[in-house]
Enzyme design. Structure first.
Site, PDB file in Angstrom:
ATOM      1  N   ALA A 175      -4.752  11.428 -62.827  1.00 21.81           N
ATOM      2  CA  ALA A 175      -4.141  10.201 -63.331  1.00 21.81           C
ATOM      3  C   ALA A 175      -2.627  10.399 -63.297  1.00 21.81           C
ATOM      4  O   ALA A 175      -2.139  11.534 -63.310  1.00 21.81           O
ATOM      5  CB  ALA A 175      -4.631   9.931 -64.739  1.00 21.81           C
ATOM      6  N   GLY A 194      -8.097  13.222 -63.110  1.00 23.99           N
ATOM      7  CA  GLY A 194      -8.649  11.898 -62.808  1.00 23.99           C
ATOM      8  C   GLY A 194      -9.030  11.745 -61.336  1.00 23.99           C
ATOM      9  O   GLY A 194      -9.909  10.956 -61.000  1.00 23.99           O
TER      10      GLY A 194
HETATM   11  N1  CAA Z   1       0.899  12.396 -61.897  1.00 26.68           N
HETATM   12  C1  CAA Z   1       2.144  12.051 -61.500  1.00 26.68           C
HETATM   13  N2  CAA Z   1       2.792  12.679 -60.504  1.00 26.68           N
HETATM   14  C2  CAA Z   1       2.157  13.695 -59.887  1.00 26.68           C
HETATM   15  C3  CAA Z   1       0.870  14.103 -60.243  1.00 26.68           C
HETATM   16  C4  CAA Z   1       0.231  13.398 -61.301  1.00 26.68           C
HETATM   17  N3  CAA Z   1      -1.024  13.685 -61.691  1.00 26.68           N
HETATM   18  N4  CAA Z   1       0.510  15.142 -59.460  1.00 26.68           N
HETATM   19  C5  CAA Z   1       1.533  15.358 -58.628  1.00 26.68           C
HETATM   20  N5  CAA Z   1       2.535  14.506 -58.873  1.00 26.68           N
HETATM   21  C6  CAA Z   1       3.837  14.413 -58.191  1.00 26.68           C
HETATM   22  C7  CAA Z   1       4.769  15.522 -58.622  1.00 26.68           C
HETATM   23  O1  CAA Z   1       5.400  15.209 -59.847  1.00 26.68           O
HETATM   24  C8  CAA Z   1       5.711  15.569 -57.438  1.00 26.68           C
HETATM   25  O2  CAA Z   1       6.638  14.506 -57.555  1.00 26.68           O
HETATM   26  P1  CAA Z   1       8.227  14.787 -57.278  1.00 26.68           P
HETATM   27  O3  CAA Z   1       8.276  15.139 -55.825  1.00 26.68           O
HETATM   28  O4  CAA Z   1       8.859  13.485 -57.615  1.00 26.68           O
HETATM   29  O5  CAA Z   1       8.602  15.941 -58.172  1.00 26.68           O
HETATM   30  C9  CAA Z   1       4.815  15.242 -56.243  1.00 26.68           C
HETATM   31  O6  CAA Z   1       3.647  14.631 -56.794  1.00 26.68           O
HETATM   32  C10 CAA Z   1       4.371  16.457 -55.464  1.00 26.68           C
HETATM   33  O7  CAA Z   1       3.811  17.378 -56.378  1.00 26.68           O
HETATM   34  P2  CAA Z   1       4.316  18.905 -56.522  1.00 26.68           P
HETATM   35  O8  CAA Z   1       5.740  19.032 -56.118  1.00 26.68           O
HETATM   36  O9  CAA Z   1       3.950  19.354 -57.894  1.00 26.68           O
HETATM   37  O10 CAA Z   1       3.404  19.608 -55.418  1.00 26.68           O
HETATM   38  P3  CAA Z   1       2.840  21.095 -55.416  1.00 26.68           P
HETATM   39  O11 CAA Z   1       2.194  21.300 -54.095  1.00 26.68           O
HETATM   40  O12 CAA Z   1       3.873  22.048 -55.844  1.00 26.68           O
HETATM   41  O13 CAA Z   1       1.704  21.109 -56.545  1.00 26.68           O
HETATM   42  C11 CAA Z   1      -0.213  20.258 -57.722  1.00 26.68           C
HETATM   43  C12 CAA Z   1       0.543  20.335 -56.376  1.00 26.68           C
HETATM   44  C13 CAA Z   1      -0.756  21.630 -58.090  1.00 26.68           C
HETATM   45  C14 CAA Z   1      -1.389  19.299 -57.489  1.00 26.68           C
HETATM   46  C15 CAA Z   1       0.729  19.747 -58.830  1.00 26.68           C
HETATM   47  O14 CAA Z   1       1.377  18.576 -58.369  1.00 26.68           O
HETATM   48  C16 CAA Z   1       0.032  19.409 -60.129  1.00 26.68           C
HETATM   49  O15 CAA Z   1      -0.295  20.323 -60.884  1.00 26.68           O
HETATM   50  N6  CAA Z   1      -0.153  18.112 -60.398  1.00 26.68           N
HETATM   51  C17 CAA Z   1      -0.708  17.631 -61.663  1.00 26.68           C
HETATM   52  C18 CAA Z   1      -2.205  17.872 -61.720  1.00 26.68           C
HETATM   53  C19 CAA Z   1      -2.723  17.422 -63.059  1.00 26.68           C
HETATM   54  O16 CAA Z   1      -2.374  17.937 -64.102  1.00 26.68           O
HETATM   55  N7  CAA Z   1      -3.652  16.441 -63.035  1.00 26.68           N
HETATM   56  C20 CAA Z   1      -4.282  15.899 -64.246  1.00 26.68           C
HETATM   57  C21 CAA Z   1      -3.558  14.660 -64.695  1.00 26.68           C
HETATM   58  S1  CAA Z   1      -4.139  14.091 -66.275  1.00 26.68           S
HETATM   59  C22 CAA Z   1      -5.550  13.206 -65.935  1.00 26.68           C
HETATM   60  O17 CAA Z   1      -5.978  13.092 -64.821  1.00 26.68           O
HETATM   61  C23 CAA Z   1      -6.221  12.568 -67.156  1.00 26.68           C
HETATM   62  C24 CAA Z   1      -7.556  11.947 -66.951  1.00 26.68           C
HETATM   63  O18 CAA Z   1      -8.574  12.582 -67.041  1.00 26.68           O
HETATM   64  C25 CAA Z   1      -7.709  10.486 -66.725  1.00 26.68           C
END
Ligand code: CAA
Length: 259
Positions: free
Chosen positions: A67, A110
């Site tokens: 999400a 999500g």
């Molecule tokens: N929400 C918003 N933005 C996100 C995102 C998310 N879930 N996941 C990635 N992005 C964005 C990053 O902020 C980044 O944006 P910027 O370039 O503006 O900084 C862009 O996508 C690329 O991501 P990374 O630079 O972090 O890429 P990476 O290869 O270094 O890492 C990753 C990849 C491991 C997937 C990392 O992006 C990450 O950990 N993302 C979050 C994963 C997460 O925590 N997901 C759970 C969300 S909560 C949820 O889903 C609740 C629910 O149950 C409904």
């Protein structure tokens, strides 16, 4: 505000309706407007007689990385309660046609929950799955603890949910999350072939099989058996049952009409 029409894209090829998650810059993070669009297009395909199977996949290096954290980080509990956003997710469970998820790259949080709303998952060999919510100080909210536990059992679900660790496509295959692994560059091609096989089957059988499997996951053996029997009997009112069995006896290929 992001243009709604661009957060997802849709197309129909043959009898397969494709929905592409299309926010690659943020790894297809799912915001509320995007989820509404996904649900709306799923329901549209479900009503479209030309579409027999729906494929959901992501553009770029993720299926979906969760999400949208930016969107929810300042919400409080009352905001979320009033939003009642998960009702939209529930509507995905009412889609009658089979949904195939094609997962490449990350399917996290999500994004993983969205994948678990699909009936079958194909994944590229580089796919990574996980529920990292615990490291954000929250937990899955769109069915993750429920669907994962039903699918892989308590031991594995607890491990992945409590540690937030990511697991590989191979582990997803071995634990029954994913049905088939495909080399990354062939994922869409192979998914389309797989979807076409199902699209060419008698669609009432496909519909009732899907319904019966979902019922089996969600109720007692006795109740699910009764449900299966009713669906089995119902199919004997279809033209495709007559065609399928006659074709067998006449040693020819059946021509199914979906009726
Ligand atoms: N929400 C918003 N933005 C996100 C995102 C998310 N879930 N996941 C990635 N992005 C964005 C990053 O902020 C980044 O944006 P910027 O370039 O503006 O900084 C862009 O996508 C690329 O991501 P990374 O630079 O972090 O890429 P990476 O290869 O270094 O890492 C990753 C990849 C491991 C997937 C990392 O992006 C990450 O950990 N993302 C979050 C994963 C997460 O925590 N997901 C759970 C969300 S909560 C949820 O889903 C609740 C629910 O149950 C409904």
């Amino acid at each position: 505000m992001e243009n709604e029409s661009r957060s997802i894209e849709t197309r129909v090829e043959g009898q397969v309706g494709f929905i592409t998650l299309n926010r690659p810059k943020v790894l297809n993070a799912i915001n509320r407007q995007m989820l509404s669009s996904i649900v709306r297009e799923m329901e549209e395909f479900d009503r479209d007689d030309n579409v027999k199977v729906i494929v959901l996949h992501g553009n770029g290096r993720a299926f979906a990385a969760g999400a949208d954290i930016d969107e929810m980080m300042n919400d409080d509990s009352i905001d979320l309660e009033l939003l009642n956003q998960f009702v939209e997710w529930d509507r995905l469970a009412w889609v009658k046609k089979p949904i195939i998820g094609a997962v490449q790259g990350f399917a996290l949080g999500g994004g993983f929950e969205l994948a678990l709303c699909c009936d079958i998952l194909l994944a590229s060999e580089d796919a990574e799955f996980g529920f990292p919510e615990v490291d954000l100080g929250v937990m899955p909210g769109a069915g993750g603890t429920v669907r994962l536990t039903k699918l892989v059992g308590r031991a594995t679900a607890m491990r992945w949910l409590l540690t937030g660790e990511r697991f590989t496509a191979k582990e997803a295959l071995d634990s029954g999350v994913v049905s088939k692994l495909v080399p990354s560059d062939l994922l869409l091609e192979e998914t389309e072939k797989f979807a076409s096989i199902i699209a060419n089957k008698p669609s009432l059988s496909i519909r009732f099989i899907k319904e019966s499997v979902h019922k089996a996951e969600d109720t007692s053996i006795y109740e699910a058996m009764q449900f299966e029997r009713k669906n089995f009997s119902l199919l004997f009112s279809s033209e495709d049952q007559k065609e399928g069995m006659n074709a067998f006896k006449e040693k020819r290929k059946p021509h199914f009409k979906g009726q």
